[in-house]
Design an enzyme around this catalytic site. Structure first.
Site, PDB file in Angstrom:
ATOM      1  N   ASP A   1     -62.946  18.499  34.032  1.00 56.85           N
ATOM      2  CA  ASP A   1     -62.481  19.852  33.720  1.00 56.85           C
ATOM      3  C   ASP A   1     -62.880  20.857  34.798  1.00 56.85           C
ATOM      4  O   ASP A   1     -62.104  21.761  35.132  1.00 56.85           O
ATOM      5  CB  ASP A   1     -63.057  20.301  32.363  1.00 56.85           C
ATOM      6  CG  ASP A   1     -62.407  19.563  31.212  1.00 56.85           C
ATOM      7  OD1 ASP A   1     -61.327  18.977  31.424  1.00 56.85           O
ATOM      8  OD2 ASP A   1     -62.987  19.555  30.112  1.00 56.85           O
ATOM      9  N   CYS A   2     -64.110  20.719  35.325  1.00 56.99           N
ATOM     10  CA  CYS A   2     -64.551  21.673  36.350  1.00 56.99           C
ATOM     11  C   CYS A   2     -64.221  21.206  37.769  1.00 56.99           C
ATOM     12  O   CYS A   2     -64.270  22.003  38.713  1.00 56.99           O
ATOM     13  CB  CYS A   2     -66.051  21.954  36.212  1.00 56.99           C
ATOM     14  SG  CYS A   2     -67.074  20.476  36.179  1.00 56.99           S
ATOM     15  N   TYR A   3     -63.901  19.918  37.923  1.00 61.25           N
ATOM     16  CA  TYR A   3     -63.484  19.392  39.222  1.00 61.25           C
ATOM     17  C   TYR A   3     -62.186  18.598  39.006  1.00 61.25           C
ATOM     18  O   TYR A   3     -62.180  17.368  39.015  1.00 61.25           O
ATOM     19  CB  TYR A   3     -64.554  18.479  39.823  1.00 61.25           C
ATOM     20  CG  TYR A   3     -65.842  19.178  40.175  1.00 61.25           C
ATOM     21  CD1 TYR A   3     -65.932  19.974  41.304  1.00 61.25           C
ATOM     22  CD2 TYR A   3     -66.980  19.028  39.373  1.00 61.25           C
ATOM     23  CE1 TYR A   3     -67.115  20.620  41.640  1.00 61.25           C
ATOM     24  CE2 TYR A   3     -68.176  19.665  39.697  1.00 61.25           C
ATOM     25  CZ  TYR A   3     -68.233  20.456  40.827  1.00 61.25           C
ATOM     26  OH  TYR A   3     -69.405  21.084  41.153  1.00 61.25           O
TER      27      TYR A   3
END
Length: 495
Positions: free
Chosen positions: A131-133
């Protein structure tokens, strides 16, 4: 009476004022010879040392910055050379010996040298996808200027001295010590002897954790003892800013049959704190000893052929078994001299100050081999060999093969020394072409052999490499002790 001591702080004050006396390790030898250690101490403040040679245990940490959208790199390649990514999202460590996946004779050393030379390299990476990468792949071009941090960190550099190498076997060997010619055809050695850093401070009084050094043209630091540190075969772990380095002080090389490495230029200033340090820096090659070991014996604990000084090695010739053998260096004395001369200049110009170690590196350590379980050697599987002589008839060999149900007979001379091998195939071929004479007419003279203490996996690789099914087992005098066959190895594996 003048106190025969000085401090690093006092020397740095002289550097600031421009009245420091700096000499190279080469110059210091002559000064100590002419004046003696006490007068040399009074005259000289700093001695610069240098070394330049293949330092395989080298590499660099990189932080590439985040892409948009960002990626957490699972694997990364720089010019198709894979770097280690188990650090953080966009951090990696590239080792100089890592080979390219698409190009021969190219590896991590070449990537680092190209970056320092100002060239761009291809960065290719694949990610996990989170989700963040969210990004899962990227291909781009980068230069050293584009990278946030590029830090050279070398786990093992600047060997104090190194064992020299030769080869008693009857075949050419390609090793990390270069190409070794058969039958003691040559000797190779590494290290710069009397100008090398650790030889000029053998008690590691001024060379320790926190010592500022000259590393590939930039200021660097010693961050600890190197791996495999084993005085007097001491080593150093070092670091420096790759962005400040100069490509002239590093050189990517390919060692035939071994792989890629990087020649690294390291210079270390030795502060002459007292008379003992003056005496240490007066050391000569004739006082620095190492051993020539035999790479013709395929095991880690290779036998010592001879103990020699660096003066003998640098002469270009040594005597082995009554014969003069040619010697060649793997380190560059020319470049090591440049390193210590350039370090001398920047100290004199007030551009480089000395540091005292915050911690000493050990003068004693234990170097252990890898612990292995259940090591099988040839001795454990070899069988008794039935031998024949060159004068034995082919007809007699045929009878032995049938009676004993064997396929390989080592051929020995009157002293029991191996001179060839004859097989059932050789006999069948001789019969087919009507050449039923003596063994010497049909035997194979160039024989691939093994020793009783050679690991069986190495023996198996020899059979596979040369497409043969048996190896005579010989001792150091080439006398036949037995025979090991592919059938013997298969039985062992089955057990």
């Amino acid at each position: 009476m003048q106190l025969m001591k000085r401090t690093v702080e006092e020397i740095n004050e002289k550097i600031k004022k421009g009245d420091v006396c700096v000499v190279t390790a080469e110059e210091m030898k002559k000064i100590v010879d002419e004046l003696g250690p006490e007068k040399a101490f009074k005259e000289v403040d700093v001695v610069t040392t240098g070394t330049f040679g293949a330092m395989c245990s080298s590499g660099a940490f990189f932080n590439f910055g985040h892409s948009d959208p960002p990626i957490k790199m699972k694997r990364i390649w720089l010019n198709d050379v894979e770097a280690y990514t188990g650090i953080a999202a966009v951090d990696a460590y590239l080792g100089v010996t890592q080979p390219s996946e698409s190009r021969e004779d190219y590896g991590g050393a070449h990537v680092i040298e190209e970056l320092v030379s100002g060239r761009e390299v291809e960065l290719r990476a694949v990610g996990y996808g989170t989700d963040c990468y969210p990004r899962k792949s990227i291909v781009t071009e980068i230069s050293l200027e584009d990278i946030n941090q590029a830090v050279m960190v070398n786990p093992r550099n600047a060997y104090q001295r190194y064992k020299a190498a030769t080869n008693s076997s009857d075949r050419v060997l390609r090793t990390y010590m270069g190409t070794l010619l058969p039958n003691f055809g040559n000797v190779t050695f590494a290290g710069c002897g009397e100008i090398s850093p650790l030889n000029n401070d053998p008690e590691y009084r001024t060379i320790g954790i926190g010592t500022r050094i000259f590393l590939c043209g930039a200021k660097g630091y010693i961050i600890g003892e190197g791996t495999q540190h084993f005085p007097p075969f001491g080593t150093l772990m070092v670091k420096g800013n790759l962005k400040e380095m100069k490509s002239e002080y590093m050189k990517a090389i390919v060692i035939p049959g071994y792989g890629v490495s990087l020649c690294v230029g390291i210079g270390i200033p030795i502060p002459i704190l007292d008379v003992d340090m003056a005496r240490f820096t007066g050391i000569r090659d004739s006082e620095i000893f190492t051993e020539i070991i035999d790479f013709g014996v395929p095991r880690m604990e290779r036998p010592v052929v001879k103990r020699v000084s660096y003066a003998e090695l640098k002469s270009g010739r040594v005597e082995i078994n009554g014969e003069v053998v040619r010697v060649s260096p793997l380190s560059s004395y020319y470049m090591a001299r440049r390193v210590m001369e350039d370090l001398k200049k920047i100290i004199e110009n007030g551009e480089f100050f000395l540091t005292s170690p915050v911690e000493r590196i050990p003068t004693k350590s234990l170097l252990k081999p890898m612990r292995q379980k259940d090591i099988k050697v040839v001795r454990s599987v070899m069988t008794k060999a039935i031998t024949v002589t060159p004068e034995t008839s082919v007809e007699e060999v045929a009878k032995i093969i049938i009676q004993k149900s064997i396929n390989h007979l080592p051929v020995v001379d009157e002293r029991g020394v191996l001179v060839g091998i004859v097989t059932s195939w050789d006999v069948a071929k001789a019969v087919a072409i009507g050449k039923i004479g003596k063994v010497k007419d049909v035997m194979t003279r160039k024989v691939i052999t093994t020793s009783p203490d050679e690991p069986i996996d190495i023996a198996a690789r020899k059979m596979e490499k040369y497409n043969i099914s048996a190896l005579p087992v010989i001792d150091s005098k080439k006398k036949v002790l037995g025979l090991v066959t592919s059938e013997d190895l298969s039985k062992l594996l089955a057990r």
